[in-house]
Design an enzyme around this catalytic site. Sequence first.
Site, PDB file in Angstrom:
ATOM      1  N   SER A  97       0.755  -1.221  -0.176  1.00 54.75           N
ATOM      2  CA  SER A  97      -0.039  -0.068   0.036  1.00 54.75           C
ATOM      3  C   SER A  97       0.849   1.275   0.049  1.00 54.75           C
ATOM      4  O   SER A  97       1.684   1.498  -0.863  1.00 54.75           O
ATOM      5  CB  SER A  97      -0.968  -0.031   1.213  1.00 54.75           C
ATOM      6  OG  SER A  97      -1.873   0.780   1.035  1.00 54.75           O
ATOM      7  N   ASP A 214     -10.007  -4.998  -4.427  1.00 54.58           N
ATOM      8  CA  ASP A 214      -9.150  -4.249  -3.366  1.00 54.58           C
ATOM      9  C   ASP A 214     -10.125  -3.508  -2.424  1.00 54.58           C
ATOM     10  O   ASP A 214      -9.975  -3.435  -1.114  1.00 54.58           O
ATOM     11  CB  ASP A 214      -8.132  -3.438  -4.129  1.00 54.58           C
ATOM     12  CG  ASP A 214      -7.186  -2.844  -2.960  1.00 54.58           C
ATOM     13  OD1 ASP A 214      -6.350  -3.337  -2.344  1.00 54.58           O
ATOM     14  OD2 ASP A 214      -7.373  -1.554  -2.551  1.00 54.58           O
ATOM     15  N   HIS A 269      -8.497  -5.115   0.399  1.00 50.59           N
ATOM     16  CA  HIS A 269      -7.069  -4.497   0.858  1.00 50.59           C
ATOM     17  C   HIS A 269      -6.174  -5.140   1.866  1.00 50.59           C
ATOM     18  O   HIS A 269      -5.113  -5.565   1.409  1.00 50.59           O
ATOM     19  CB  HIS A 269      -7.317  -2.668   0.927  1.00 50.59           C
ATOM     20  CG  HIS A 269      -5.873  -2.305   0.902  1.00 50.59           C
ATOM     21  ND1 HIS A 269      -5.297  -1.960  -0.354  1.00 50.59           N
ATOM     22  CD2 HIS A 269      -5.395  -1.255   1.634  1.00 50.59           C
ATOM     23  CE1 HIS A 269      -4.300  -1.390   0.012  1.00 50.59           C
ATOM     24  NE2 HIS A 269      -4.292  -0.903   1.199  1.00 50.59           N
TER      25      HIS A 269
END
Length: 288
Positions: A97, A214, A269
């Site tokens: 990320s 995600d 995610h």
Amino acid sequence: MKVLIILAVIITGIITVNCAIYKNVIFMHGIFAGPSEVDELITWIQKAHPGTNVTAIDMFDTLKSLTPMWDQVNKIMPEVQNIMNASPQGTILICFSQGGLVCRGLLSVLNNHNVENFIALSSPLMGQYGDTRYLKYFFPKYVKSEIYKFFYSTRGQKLSIANYWNDPHHQELYLKYSNYLAILNNQTFNPKSQEYKQNFLKLKNLVMIGGPDDGVITPWQSSHMDFYNANETVVNMRQQPWYLNDWFGLKTLDSRKAIHIFTEPGVQHVHWYKTKAVFDKYILPFLT
Ligand SMILES: *[C@@H]1O[C@H](CO)[C@@H](O)[C@H](O)[C@H]1NC(C)=O
Ligand SMILES: *[C@@H]1O[C@H](CO)[C@@H](O)[C@H](O)[C@H]1NC(C)=O
Ligand SMILES: *[C@@H]1O[C@H](CO)[C@@H](O)[C@H](O)[C@H]1NC(C)=O
């Protein structure tokens, strides 16, 4: 005789390096998180490659992850340098990320780095334009179409996310204020752009992993360096100016077949780093 002995020493050396010493792995966590993100991944790496030295960066954890990106890069850099020095066989970066953008910065500024593979795991590599729960938590009053007013200001740029906020409807302000992503991309003037590019080009492999479920990275294709145009159509990396003009080395890497793009559906995610199939298919092959 002498020649034979030297040969034997060289061959033994090569065999030892190949068999026994895995490349050091460095993990950089995402926003509002910390090194514990990588706990499961470490057990999988150890099982596949016993003895691998994995360092999870324990800096800018949780709320400190909002620190401006350059401050993070500059403070993390010496630690990464130490790990690289202890790993003459090469280093692997796994960056999740926001961590992927920290790693892009590190790879731009670290002269003589020995990072061979940069694995960007669902990272907003071309920026973020979406109101996710993270944004809502801190800026409950703002919507994504309005928050540029704060992010694209000197005060706003004191937050990491503002440094890579990429509003396709306000590119002039993005170029004016983004003091991180626009610089890494060489979209705004950077006197060191050639140096950054040369450093980035030392990579052997750029691995970009992302997927449509995600739920946080927006557009999710930013994890593949694709991004919105002005009408919010996602345009492929290979049709983007930063690629076509090779502003930071992408096209050169691609011509070397160094870019590996993977799409995995069904992964939310915060599940990327704890999904075994993602590790087996896309991460493990790039750890050697
Ligand atoms: C792993 O790397 C760190 C950083 O270079 C070093 O301090 C540590 O001794 C290494 N551990 C092993 C087991 O090699
Ligand atoms: C949006 O941009 C794409 C790519 O440039 C273009 O093909 C499309 O026609 C545009 N759509 C609108 C509604 O302008
Ligand atoms: C970055 O952009 C500037 C201005 O457009 C250009 O002069 C420079 O050559 C670019 N750097 C790279 C590495 O392409």
